[in-house]
Design a protein around this motif. Structure first.
Motif, PDB file in Angstrom:
ATOM      1  N   ARG A  10      11.110  -8.063  -6.612  1.00  0.00           N
ATOM      2  CA  ARG A  10      10.966  -7.760  -8.048  1.00  0.00           C
ATOM      3  C   ARG A  10       9.641  -7.056  -8.282  1.00  0.00           C
ATOM      4  O   ARG A  10       8.881  -6.814  -7.350  1.00  0.00           O
ATOM      5  CB  ARG A  10      11.042  -9.039  -8.885  1.00  0.00           C
ATOM      6  N   LEU A  11       9.369  -6.755  -9.525  1.00  0.00           N
ATOM      7  CA  LEU A  11       8.095  -6.171  -9.935  1.00  0.00           C
ATOM      8  C   LEU A  11       7.070  -7.298 -10.079  1.00  0.00           C
ATOM      9  O   LEU A  11       7.334  -8.314 -10.740  1.00  0.00           O
ATOM     10  CB  LEU A  11       8.266  -5.432 -11.259  1.00  0.00           C
ATOM     11  N   GLN A  13       2.554  -8.041 -10.273  1.00  0.00           N
ATOM     12  CA  GLN A  13       1.225  -7.445 -10.405  1.00  0.00           C
ATOM     13  C   GLN A  13       0.431  -7.620  -9.114  1.00  0.00           C
ATOM     14  O   GLN A  13       0.644  -8.588  -8.357  1.00  0.00           O
ATOM     15  CB  GLN A  13       0.468  -8.094 -11.556  1.00  0.00           C
ATOM     16  N   ALA A  14      -0.475  -6.718  -8.888  1.00  0.00           N
ATOM     17  CA  ALA A  14      -1.355  -6.810  -7.722  1.00  0.00           C
ATOM     18  C   ALA A  14      -2.081  -8.152  -7.733  1.00  0.00           C
ATOM     19  O   ALA A  14      -2.508  -8.628  -8.793  1.00  0.00           O
ATOM     20  CB  ALA A  14      -2.354  -5.663  -7.716  1.00  0.00           C
ATOM     21  N   LYS A  88      -0.534  -6.027  -2.794  1.00  0.00           N
ATOM     22  CA  LYS A  88      -1.246  -4.804  -3.134  1.00  0.00           C
ATOM     23  C   LYS A  88      -0.234  -3.721  -3.490  1.00  0.00           C
ATOM     24  O   LYS A  88       0.920  -3.773  -3.038  1.00  0.00           O
ATOM     25  CB  LYS A  88      -2.081  -4.341  -1.940  1.00  0.00           C
ATOM     26  N   PRO A  89      -0.641  -2.730  -4.271  1.00  0.00           N
ATOM     27  CA  PRO A  89       0.291  -1.643  -4.594  1.00  0.00           C
ATOM     28  C   PRO A  89       0.886  -0.985  -3.347  1.00  0.00           C
ATOM     29  O   PRO A  89       2.050  -0.558  -3.379  1.00  0.00           O
ATOM     30  CB  PRO A  89      -0.585  -0.670  -5.388  1.00  0.00           C
ATOM     31  N   GLU A  90       0.145  -0.920  -2.271  1.00  0.00           N
ATOM     32  CA  GLU A  90       0.660  -0.295  -1.044  1.00  0.00           C
ATOM     33  C   GLU A  90       1.718  -1.148  -0.347  1.00  0.00           C
ATOM     34  O   GLU A  90       2.332  -0.703   0.621  1.00  0.00           O
ATOM     35  CB  GLU A  90      -0.478   0.022  -0.063  1.00  0.00           C
ATOM     36  N   THR A  92       4.356  -1.930  -1.938  1.00  0.00           N
ATOM     37  CA  THR A  92       5.578  -1.497  -2.604  1.00  0.00           C
ATOM     38  C   THR A  92       6.507  -0.820  -1.615  1.00  0.00           C
ATOM     39  O   THR A  92       6.117   0.135  -0.924  1.00  0.00           O
ATOM     40  CB  THR A  92       5.237  -0.530  -3.751  1.00  0.00           C
ATOM     41  N   THR A 122       8.068  -4.147  -5.853  1.00  0.00           N
ATOM     42  CA  THR A 122       7.192  -3.187  -6.501  1.00  0.00           C
ATOM     43  C   THR A 122       5.945  -3.917  -6.982  1.00  0.00           C
ATOM     44  O   THR A 122       6.056  -4.907  -7.716  1.00  0.00           O
ATOM     45  CB  THR A 122       7.884  -2.505  -7.689  1.00  0.00           C
ATOM     46  N   VAL A 123       4.795  -3.438  -6.550  1.00  0.00           N
ATOM     47  CA  VAL A 123       3.526  -4.069  -6.916  1.00  0.00           C
ATOM     48  C   VAL A 123       2.762  -3.108  -7.825  1.00  0.00           C
ATOM     49  O   VAL A 123       2.418  -2.000  -7.415  1.00  0.00           O
ATOM     50  CB  VAL A 123       2.697  -4.418  -5.677  1.00  0.00           C
ATOM     51  N   SER A 124       2.509  -3.534  -9.033  1.00  0.00           N
ATOM     52  CA  SER A 124       1.791  -2.692  -9.989  1.00  0.00           C
ATOM     53  C   SER A 124       0.292  -2.985  -9.921  1.00  0.00           C
ATOM     54  O   SER A 124      -0.131  -4.102  -9.659  1.00  0.00           O
ATOM     55  CB  SER A 124       2.310  -2.940 -11.402  1.00  0.00           C
ATOM     56  N   SER A 125      -0.479  -1.933 -10.181  1.00  0.00           N
ATOM     57  CA  SER A 125      -1.951  -2.079 -10.111  1.00  0.00           C
ATOM     58  C   SER A 125      -2.530  -2.529 -11.433  1.00  0.00           C
ATOM     59  O   SER A 125      -1.855  -2.559 -12.438  1.00  0.00           O
ATOM     60  CB  SER A 125      -2.577  -0.757  -9.684  1.00  0.00           C
TER      61      SER A 125
END
Length: 125
Positions: A10-11, A13-14, A88-90, A92, A122-125
């Motif tokens: 899922r989505l 946060q970092a 981390k966002p990377e 994703t 998915t990791v959002s920044s």
């Protein structure tokens, strides 16, 4: 025949955490699967090894993810897990569960002949 179904992506946060699951049906360890692994693939990149666990519970990790990701399995439920912390966002990517023949070749995609459909992280920044 082995069927693998991933879930848990899922989505997030970092800095957050996720646990991915992979439910296996059919005969796995002890039959035609000696290692199970997690791989991931980001858009425009090749599929890369994340972690694996062999029939004797030996675990393997890609070096850069050691300490943040943990692979485990529940033998009774025939389910594989990937605990991911401090995301981390990377990180994703689409995450895939796979069953393979040889624990000696745990990081090679061509060692794995059973694959799930993937679960999106998915990791959002």
């Amino acid at each position: 025949q082995v069927q693998l179904v991933e879930s848990g992506g899922r989505l997030v946060q970092a800095g957050g955490s996720l646990r991915l699951s992979c439910a296996a049906s059919g005969r796995t360890f002890g039959f035609n699967v000696n290692v199970m692994g997690w791989f991931r693939q980001a858009p425009g990149k090749e599929r890369e090894f994340v972690a694996a666990i062999s029939w004797d519970d030996t675990t393997y990790y890609t070096e850069s993810l050691k300490g943040r990701f943990t692979i485990s399995r529940d033998k009774v439920k025939n389910t594989l897990y990937l605990q991911m912390n401090r995301l981390k966002p990377e990180d994703t990517a689409m995450y895939y569960c796979a069953g393979g023949r040889s624990s000696a070749r745990y990081a090679s995609t061509d060692n794995y002949n059973y694959w799930g459909q993937g679960t999106q992280v998915t990791v959002s920044s």
